[in-house]
Design a protein around this motif. Structure first.
Motif, PDB file in Angstrom:
ATOM      1  N   GLY A 169       0.816  -1.220   0.000  1.00  0.00           N
ATOM      2  CA  GLY A 169       0.000   0.000   0.000  1.00  0.00           C
ATOM      3  C   GLY A 169       0.843   1.261   0.000  1.00  0.00           C
ATOM      4  O   GLY A 169       0.323   2.367  -0.088  1.00  0.00           O
ATOM      5  N   GLY A 170       2.155   1.097   0.146  1.00  0.00           N
ATOM      6  CA  GLY A 170       3.052   2.252   0.117  1.00  0.00           C
ATOM      7  C   GLY A 170       3.055   3.049   1.407  1.00  0.00           C
ATOM      8  O   GLY A 170       3.428   4.224   1.425  1.00  0.00           O
ATOM      9  N   HIS A 171       2.668   2.433   2.506  1.00  0.00           N
ATOM     10  CA  HIS A 171       2.576   3.175   3.769  1.00  0.00           C
ATOM     11  C   HIS A 171       3.880   3.135   4.576  1.00  0.00           C
ATOM     12  O   HIS A 171       4.066   3.960   5.462  1.00  0.00           O
ATOM     13  N   TYR A 174       4.403   8.781   5.361  1.00  0.00           N
ATOM     14  CA  TYR A 174       3.838  10.142   5.344  1.00  0.00           C
ATOM     15  C   TYR A 174       4.387  11.012   6.467  1.00  0.00           C
ATOM     16  O   TYR A 174       3.941  12.133   6.666  1.00  0.00           O
TER      17      TYR A 174
END
Lengths: 301, 436
Positions: free
Chosen positions: B96-98, B325
């Motif tokens: 998910g690219g988290h 993030y």
């Protein structure tokens, strides 16, 4: 509605002194509500309708792919989902019937001159003022087979209220009945107090029995308000989540709201859960419509 | 005018206060609410003393942990700089690219050698054997057992046990012995029961319990590289393991149908059972006289071997990852540099954290520090885990839907249950195009 039908603004009022017209005041009240409704209800509703036709998962960065009615097809062919629906239907039936019987019974008992009537009514209303999660947690302790007070008082030994798959749903419904019967009682009391006394006097003169009076006078006249209580309680019971989630994790108590929560926020199947939510929404609207039609029929009588 | 002025001053004061608090809180680590998170807060306080950078360990109850973490990820939120996430999340969070890719950091610091092999495999690497790393093993954990030493060492009980089963009463070395002992101590009339196992069918609770049996019986959940499940999760060994787990359920206390770590520790503290399954991370509470009146009489053992001598345990624990993030990624990487140092890992273990550092785990000092550290050390070299694919939660749901009615509801047979589960998992993998 044309503005000239509205109540005129008092020329000496503060609003009038600031130069606000009737129309401005009406808009001032309505527009924020409409905006709120559109932003937080209508828009997400339509947005999720779009998602229900995709394979979107909020937990990934992958774009949503249109898959037509596949989510709906999969859901309606899933035997576990049908099991969730039948569990929910059974729960709604037990819970709402119990609440109507207990609530209406309590209202009948209170609809007479008794000492400390106000205090008793207030005390009876307490359960519905509590938080669902708190109620769930303390009933879990009450039901505990090792030290729970319910088995102790009923002399049931180590009876497993929440661990027995056949009993758990009833145990949850009993808690819901305990919590929400006062709501039905309150509305029934309002209905009962509105029944004209002269009807009972006339029945007494005609020597009508208690059962006859109840079925021919009391029930028909209270029926419209009772139906409103039933509509509210059915909708609430249909979407019960917290009580069942806190009290038991039996597959026999997995209501649709619990399954929906797991699908949406544990499995992150956003598209599939949107479709599921729509199926539930359509069902709730259909059931409510049937009730409302019946309510109108009762009123017309 | 005076009122306006007062209001402005109040606003300015609040803004100043908020600015101060923002500057003081430099890094935020998100974890579940449990004792190891408190130990981590103590550890990171020392980091602040050394560097002046404050680190806050923010927690949430276990039941909300996954939901809250992924809600923040999905919103691309920067509330957390690092997260101590479950091993099953690796697939979802990396695909998910988290999570930040930590492969280079891992290789530069030779963490594949520094940390215990199983913790590297399950807490850090995804996909399996890919050489891609997304987390630093932080809190090692696995399922072990606690037991009542005084019951086991009572001469009358020992004599009665030997007469009935033909061997000495001692901490079980096999699942057959575990079952015998549970049966022996199961005396509902005396309000004494044989065993406490996981039965809660939410998230991974009951599945972890069943895994202990399945792995030690020599079975696997599937082939983690080809995603084949038929012949693995429904093999003869897995069927026998599930039957044994169900048998153990019949020796649990009344109402044992939604139980996880809290209830299983309570089973010991309330003197209900002879043996109780639980994560090692919850064992410190059992040695505390304040929380366990039977602390002096509580012993521990590793998950026993199966009939063919295989001995494995279900993996708990988590690795620490940097959130993609985060606005403080460089600071977070500096923190990880400090966290992996030998002296930090040693201190982590002293504070009560279960280090994954191989050197610390192997040291006599660690192994003798508590009555359960030896069992933990042994266990951490023979652990296996659940699927870590992004759709792990769907696989857990299927497992709960199939296993619970058999174990608790007495529906169907073990073979039917596991065949149905294999079919469900095959369909899920097919849906996501895995193994094709």
């Amino acid at each position: 509605m044309p503005t000239n039908n509205m109540t005129r603004l008092d020329p000496n009022s503060q609003a009038a002194s600031k130069g606000l017209s009737d129309l401005s005041i009406r808009n001032l009240f309505i527009i924020p509500t409409i905006a709120f409704l559109i932003i937080f209800n209508i828009f997400p509703l339509l947005y999720s309708l779009g998602y229900s036709f995709t394979d979107f998962r909020a937990s990934t960065n992958a774009p949503a792919k249109f898959i037509g009615l596949q989510n709906y097809r999969e859901l309606l062919n899933d035997p576990f989902i049908w099991k969730n629906f039948s569990i929910t239907a059974k729960y709604v039936l037990i819970s709402v019937t119990g609440q109507v019987v207990v609530g209406f019974g309590l209202a009948m008992l209170l609809n007479r001159a008794i000492p400390a009537k106000g205090l008793i009514t207030t005390l009876l209303l307490l359960p519905m003022m509590l938080s669902m999660a708190v109620v769930g947690l303390f009933w879990k302790l009450l039901y505990d087979p090792n030290f729970g007070i319910i088995n102790y008082f009923l002399g049931l030994g180590k009876f497993e209220w929440l661990a027995d798959p056949d009993v758990a749903l009833w145990a949850i419904a009993i808690v819901d009945i305990w919590m929400w019967s006062p709501f039905v009682m309150l509305l029934s009391l309002a209905g009962l107090s509105a029944v004209p006394k002269h009807l009972y006097e006339a029945a007494e003169i005609d020597r009508a029995g208690n059962i006859y009076t109840f079925f021919r006078i009391t029930l028909p006249l209270v029926a419209p308000i009772l139906m409103i209580a039933i509509i509210f309680r059915t909708m609430e019971a249909f979407k019960t989540f917290d009580l069942a989630y806190v009290l038991s994790s039996q597959p026999t108590t997995e209501l649709i709201a619990i399954r929906l929560y797991k699908m949406a926020f544990q499995e992150w199947q956003t598209g599939m859960s949107s479709a599921f939510a729509y199926i539930v929404l359509i069902m709730v609207v259909a059931i409510t419509n049937i009730y409302v039609k019946y309510l109108n029929k009762v009123k017309a009588r | 005018m005076k009122r306006k002025m007062t209001g402005m001053l109040a606003g300015a004061a609040i803004s100043a206060l908020m600015a101060t608090s923002a500057a003081a809180e430099d890094l935020v680590i998100f974890w579940a609410e449990w004792d190891p998170a408190n130990f981590l807060q103590e550890l990171v306080n020392e980091y602040e003393e050394e560097t002046g950078i404050s680190v806050t360990v923010e927690t949430t109850p276990w039941a909300d942990f996954q939901t809250k973490a992924f809600t923040e990820f999905n919103a691309r939120g920067s509330a957390y700089d690092m997260i101590v996430g479950d091993s099953q999340w690796l697939g979802a969070a990396s695909e998910g690219g988290h999570y930040v890719d930590l492969t280079d950091f891992f290789k530069e610091n030779n963490l594949g050698e520094v940390m215990a092999p199983a913790t590297v495999k399950y807490y850090a690497e995804y996909p399996g054997n890919s050489g891609k790393y997304w987390a630093i093993p932080a809190e090692g954990d696995a399922v072990g057992w606690s037991y009542r030493k005084d019951w086991f060492e009572d001469p009358a009980e020992m004599e009665a046990f030997k007469a009935k089963y033909g061997y000495d009463l001692a901490p079980p070395k096999t699942w057959a012995e575990l079952t015998d002992i549970a049966e022996f101590f199961h005396r509902p009339d005396e309000d004494r029961y044989g065993i406490a196992i996981y039965t809660d069918n939410s998230y991974d609770a009951m599945v972890m319990g069943v895994e202990n049996a399945i792995f030690s019986y020599g079975a696997d959940l599937g082939n983690f590289e080809t995603y084949e499940v038929d012949g693995y999760v429904n093999s003869d060994q897995a069927v026998a393991a599930l039957e044994n787990y169900k048998k153990l359920y019949s020796y649990t206390p009344p109402g044992w149908a939604k139980t996880f770590f809290v209830e299983n520790n309570q089973a010991i503290t309330e003197g209900l059972v002879a043996m109780s399954m639980n994560y090692f991370a919850f064992f410190p509470a059992l040695l505390n006289e304040a929380s366990n009146p039977h602390a002096a009489n509580t012993g521990f053992f590793a998950n026993p071997a199966g009939p063919d001598g295989d001995q494995f345990a279900a993996l708990g624990g988590q690795g620490i990852s940097v959130v993609k993030y985060s606005e403080n990624q460089d600071m977070a990487m500096d923190f990880l540099e400090w966290f992996i140092k030998d002296e930090t890992q040693k201190r982590w273990a002293e504070l009560g954290g279960y280090t994954a550092s191989a050197a610390v785990l192997e040291s006599d000092e660690f192994r003798q520090a508590t009555p359960y550290n030896e069992a933990f050390y042994q266990t951490m070299f023979k652990v296996k885990d659940f699927w870590a694919v992004p759709e792990f939660a769907e696989l857990l749901t299927s497992a709960n839907q199939r296993l619970y009615p058999f174990i608790v509801g007495d529906e169907g047979t073990a073979k039917e249950t596991l065949d149905a589960l294999a079919s469900d998992w095959e369909n899920t993998f097919k849906k996501y195009g895995r193994g094709q």
